[in-house]
Design a protein around this motif. Structure first.
Motif, PDB file in Angstrom:
ATOM      1  N   GLY A   1     131.700  58.722   9.083  1.00  0.00           N
ATOM      2  CA  GLY A   1     132.338  57.600   8.376  1.00  0.00           C
ATOM      3  C   GLY A   1     132.029  56.282   8.973  1.00  0.00           C
ATOM      4  N   PHE A   2     132.575  56.258  10.217  1.00  0.00           N
ATOM      5  CA  PHE A   2     132.345  54.896  11.046  1.00  0.00           C
ATOM      6  C   PHE A   2     131.195  54.579  11.096  1.00  0.00           C
ATOM      7  CE2 PHE A   2     136.607  55.968  12.978  1.00  0.00           C
ATOM      8  CZ  PHE A   2     137.541  55.208  12.045  1.00  0.00           C
ATOM      9  N   PRO A   3     130.039  55.433  11.558  1.00  0.00           N
ATOM     10  CA  PRO A   3     128.803  54.889  11.810  1.00  0.00           C
ATOM     11  C   PRO A   3     128.150  54.271  10.480  1.00  0.00           C
ATOM     12  CG  PRO A   3     128.790  57.010  12.971  1.00  0.00           C
ATOM     13  CD  PRO A   3     130.196  56.907  12.161  1.00  0.00           C
ATOM     14  N   VAL A   4     128.412  54.873   9.342  1.00  0.00           N
ATOM     15  CA  VAL A   4     128.241  54.483   8.006  1.00  0.00           C
ATOM     16  C   VAL A   4     128.765  53.189   7.752  1.00  0.00           C
ATOM     17  CG1 VAL A   4     127.865  54.974   5.358  1.00  0.00           C
ATOM     18  CG2 VAL A   4     127.568  57.028   6.983  1.00  0.00           C
ATOM     19  N   ILE A   5     129.905  53.172   7.894  1.00  0.00           N
ATOM     20  CA  ILE A   5     130.552  51.821   7.708  1.00  0.00           C
ATOM     21  C   ILE A   5     130.196  50.734   8.721  1.00  0.00           C
ATOM     22  CG2 ILE A   5     132.985  50.897   7.742  1.00  0.00           C
ATOM     23  CD1 ILE A   5     134.111  53.444   6.980  1.00  0.00           C
ATOM     24  N   ILE A   6     129.976  51.182   9.942  1.00  0.00           N
ATOM     25  CA  ILE A   6     129.336  50.015  10.826  1.00  0.00           C
ATOM     26  C   ILE A   6     128.029  49.699  10.474  1.00  0.00           C
ATOM     27  CG2 ILE A   6     128.714  49.829  13.212  1.00  0.00           C
ATOM     28  CD1 ILE A   6     131.051  51.414  14.185  1.00  0.00           C
ATOM     29  N   ASN A   7     126.966  50.561  10.098  1.00  0.00           N
ATOM     30  CA  ASN A   7     125.834  50.268   9.556  1.00  0.00           C
ATOM     31  C   ASN A   7     125.933  49.276   8.334  1.00  0.00           C
ATOM     32  OD1 ASN A   7     124.585  51.594  11.551  1.00  0.00           O
ATOM     33  ND2 ASN A   7     124.101  53.548  10.458  1.00  0.00           N
ATOM     34  N   MET A   8     126.619  49.720   7.409  1.00  0.00           N
ATOM     35  CA  MET A   8     126.776  48.752   6.405  1.00  0.00           C
ATOM     36  C   MET A   8     127.222  47.571   6.633  1.00  0.00           C
ATOM     37  SD  MET A   8     128.594  51.529   3.335  1.00  0.00           S
ATOM     38  CE  MET A   8     128.885  50.068   2.416  1.00  0.00           C
ATOM     39  N   VAL A   9     128.377  47.258   7.576  1.00  0.00           N
ATOM     40  CA  VAL A   9     128.713  45.961   8.120  1.00  0.00           C
ATOM     41  C   VAL A   9     127.574  45.198   8.677  1.00  0.00           C
ATOM     42  CG1 VAL A   9     130.234  44.784   9.728  1.00  0.00           C
ATOM     43  CG2 VAL A   9     131.104  46.639   8.171  1.00  0.00           C
ATOM     44  N   GLU A  10     126.953  46.084   9.920  1.00  0.00           N
ATOM     45  CA  GLU A  10     125.608  45.472  10.320  1.00  0.00           C
ATOM     46  C   GLU A  10     124.750  44.872   9.439  1.00  0.00           C
ATOM     47  OE1 GLU A  10     125.153  44.570  13.611  1.00  0.00           O
ATOM     48  OE2 GLU A  10     127.110  45.344  14.125  1.00  0.00           O
TER      49      GLU A  10
ATOM     50  N   LYS B   1     125.876  41.960   7.767  1.00  0.00           N
ATOM     51  CA  LYS B   1     125.878  40.843   8.654  1.00  0.00           C
ATOM     52  C   LYS B   1     124.386  40.459   8.909  1.00  0.00           C
ATOM     53  CE  LYS B   1     126.761  39.676  13.592  1.00  0.00           C
ATOM     54  NZ  LYS B   1     125.566  39.284  14.329  1.00  0.00           N
ATOM     55  N   ARG B   2     123.419  41.376   8.823  1.00  0.00           N
ATOM     56  CA  ARG B   2     121.925  40.836   8.875  1.00  0.00           C
ATOM     57  C   ARG B   2     121.472  40.016   7.573  1.00  0.00           C
ATOM     58  NH1 ARG B   2     121.189  45.463  11.684  1.00  0.00           N
ATOM     59  NH2 ARG B   2     120.788  46.931  10.016  1.00  0.00           N
ATOM     60  N   TYR B   3     122.035  40.722   6.532  1.00  0.00           N
ATOM     61  CA  TYR B   3     121.498  39.999   5.349  1.00  0.00           C
ATOM     62  C   TYR B   3     122.350  38.626   5.329  1.00  0.00           C
ATOM     63  CZ  TYR B   3     121.622  39.108   0.194  1.00  0.00           C
ATOM     64  OH  TYR B   3     121.394  38.557  -0.905  1.00  0.00           O
ATOM     65  N   ILE B   4     123.304  38.641   5.747  1.00  0.00           N
ATOM     66  CA  ILE B   4     123.884  37.052   5.759  1.00  0.00           C
ATOM     67  C   ILE B   4     123.372  36.252   6.641  1.00  0.00           C
ATOM     68  CG2 ILE B   4     126.401  36.003   6.220  1.00  0.00           C
ATOM     69  CD1 ILE B   4     128.131  38.397   5.023  1.00  0.00           C
ATOM     70  N   ASP B   5     122.905  36.730   7.691  1.00  0.00           N
ATOM     71  CA  ASP B   5     122.279  35.940   8.667  1.00  0.00           C
ATOM     72  C   ASP B   5     121.136  35.434   8.455  1.00  0.00           C
ATOM     73  OD1 ASP B   5     124.495  36.172  10.533  1.00  0.00           O
ATOM     74  OD2 ASP B   5     123.588  37.664  11.975  1.00  0.00           O
TER      75      ASP B   5
ATOM     76  N   SER C   1     120.110  35.373   5.075  1.00  0.00           N
ATOM     77  CA  SER C   1     120.232  34.345   4.112  1.00  0.00           C
ATOM     78  C   SER C   1     120.606  32.905   4.521  1.00  0.00           C
ATOM     79  CB  SER C   1     121.597  34.855   3.013  1.00  0.00           C
ATOM     80  OG  SER C   1     121.277  36.167   2.600  1.00  0.00           O
ATOM     81  N   LEU C   2     121.593  32.951   5.706  1.00  0.00           N
ATOM     82  CA  LEU C   2     121.738  31.699   6.103  1.00  0.00           C
ATOM     83  C   LEU C   2     120.445  31.010   7.034  1.00  0.00           C
ATOM     84  CD1 LEU C   2     125.166  32.345   8.046  1.00  0.00           C
ATOM     85  CD2 LEU C   2     124.894  30.892   6.204  1.00  0.00           C
ATOM     86  N   ARG C   3     119.691  31.856   7.508  1.00  0.00           N
ATOM     87  CA  ARG C   3     118.527  31.472   8.099  1.00  0.00           C
ATOM     88  C   ARG C   3     117.700  31.002   7.176  1.00  0.00           C
ATOM     89  NH1 ARG C   3     113.632  33.023   8.723  1.00  0.00           N
ATOM     90  NH2 ARG C   3     113.759  34.965   7.897  1.00  0.00           N
ATOM     91  N   LYS C   4     117.365  31.382   5.916  1.00  0.00           N
ATOM     92  CA  LYS C   4     116.660  31.056   4.883  1.00  0.00           C
ATOM     93  C   LYS C   4     117.143  29.885   4.367  1.00  0.00           C
ATOM     94  CE  LYS C   4     114.608  35.413   3.727  1.00  0.00           C
ATOM     95  NZ  LYS C   4     114.519  36.669   2.660  1.00  0.00           N
ATOM     96  N   ALA C   5     118.392  29.863   4.098  1.00  0.00           N
ATOM     97  CA  ALA C   5     118.992  28.687   3.415  1.00  0.00           C
ATOM     98  C   ALA C   5     118.850  27.559   4.289  1.00  0.00           C
ATOM     99  CB  ALA C   5     120.508  28.905   3.370  1.00  0.00           C
ATOM    100  N   HIS C   6     119.121  27.624   5.597  1.00  0.00           N
ATOM    101  CA  HIS C   6     118.644  26.558   6.509  1.00  0.00           C
ATOM    102  C   HIS C   6     117.183  26.346   6.564  1.00  0.00           C
ATOM    103  CE1 HIS C   6     119.420  24.351  10.139  1.00  0.00           C
ATOM    104  NE2 HIS C   6     118.207  24.586  10.790  1.00  0.00           N
ATOM    105  N   GLU C   7     116.218  27.221   6.528  1.00  0.00           N
ATOM    106  CA  GLU C   7     114.932  26.749   6.413  1.00  0.00           C
ATOM    107  C   GLU C   7     114.486  26.038   4.968  1.00  0.00           C
ATOM    108  OE1 GLU C   7     112.512  30.298   6.737  1.00  0.00           O
ATOM    109  OE2 GLU C   7     113.137  30.604   8.821  1.00  0.00           O
TER     110      GLU C   7
END
Length: 172
Positions: free
Chosen positions: A33-42, A45-49, A51-57
């Motif tokens: 469970g935790f690895p799946v949850i951690i992967n989903m959170v990661e 996080k990557r998707y948000i990062d 998206s932020l990078r693309k928004a900044h660009e």
């Protein structure tokens, strides 16, 4: 503590099985469970990062486009100003040339009119001289006819004229 209900005071066996169930659930969660949850959170996080990078660009591109737009607009204003200035200069040059041509044409017309007036004046003077000469000859003819109506008067006139001519020759 003896009078509390049994639900509030669990016995040791129940605690052991609860603890064991907790450990099993924890191990299953930790393993699966935790690895799946951690992967989903990661991933999130990557998707948000990303998206932020693309928004900044995109923001940077938009700022660059805005600056380029302002630069192009400024260049267009400068070109418009230059074109307006050139147009004004061309208009002034055309007006000046037209004024010069009008002045030259008026000067030429005035000169031609003066020449024509002078020619007409000379022609009029010549005509007047001819008419005066003709009138003088006619008047002289009439006067001479009256004065020289007799032969004696004609002879006196001829002698007088001859004397005047001979005196004029002797003076020269």
């Amino acid at each position: 503590m003896g009078n509390l209900p049994s639900i509030l005071t669990p016995d040791i066996g129940l605690l052991f099985w609860m603890f064991l169930a907790f450990v099993v659930v924890f191990i299953v969660l930790a393993r699966f469970g935790f690895p799946v949850i951690i992967n989903m959170v990661e991933d999130r996080k990557r998707y948000i990062d990303e998206s932020l990078r693309k928004a900044h660009e995109a923001s940077e591109r938009l700022e660059n486009i805005r600056k380029e737009g302002e630069t192009i607009l400024q260049e267009a204003r400068e070109k418009q100003s230059l074109i307006m200035k050139e147009t004004a200069e061309t208009r002034d040059a055309i007006l000046e040339k037209a004024q010069e041509q009008a002045h030259e044409e008026s000067t030429r017309l005035l000169t031609d009119a003066k020449k024509q007036i002078e020619v007409e004046k000379q022609n009029a003077i010549r005509d007047i001289r001819v008419q005066v000469a003709e009138l003088s000859v006619q008047i002289a003819e009439k006067v001479l006819r009256e004065k020289l109506s007799s032969d004696e008067q004609q002879m006196r006139m001829i002698n007088r004229l001859l004397d005047e001519v001979s005196e004029a020759q002797s003076k020269d």
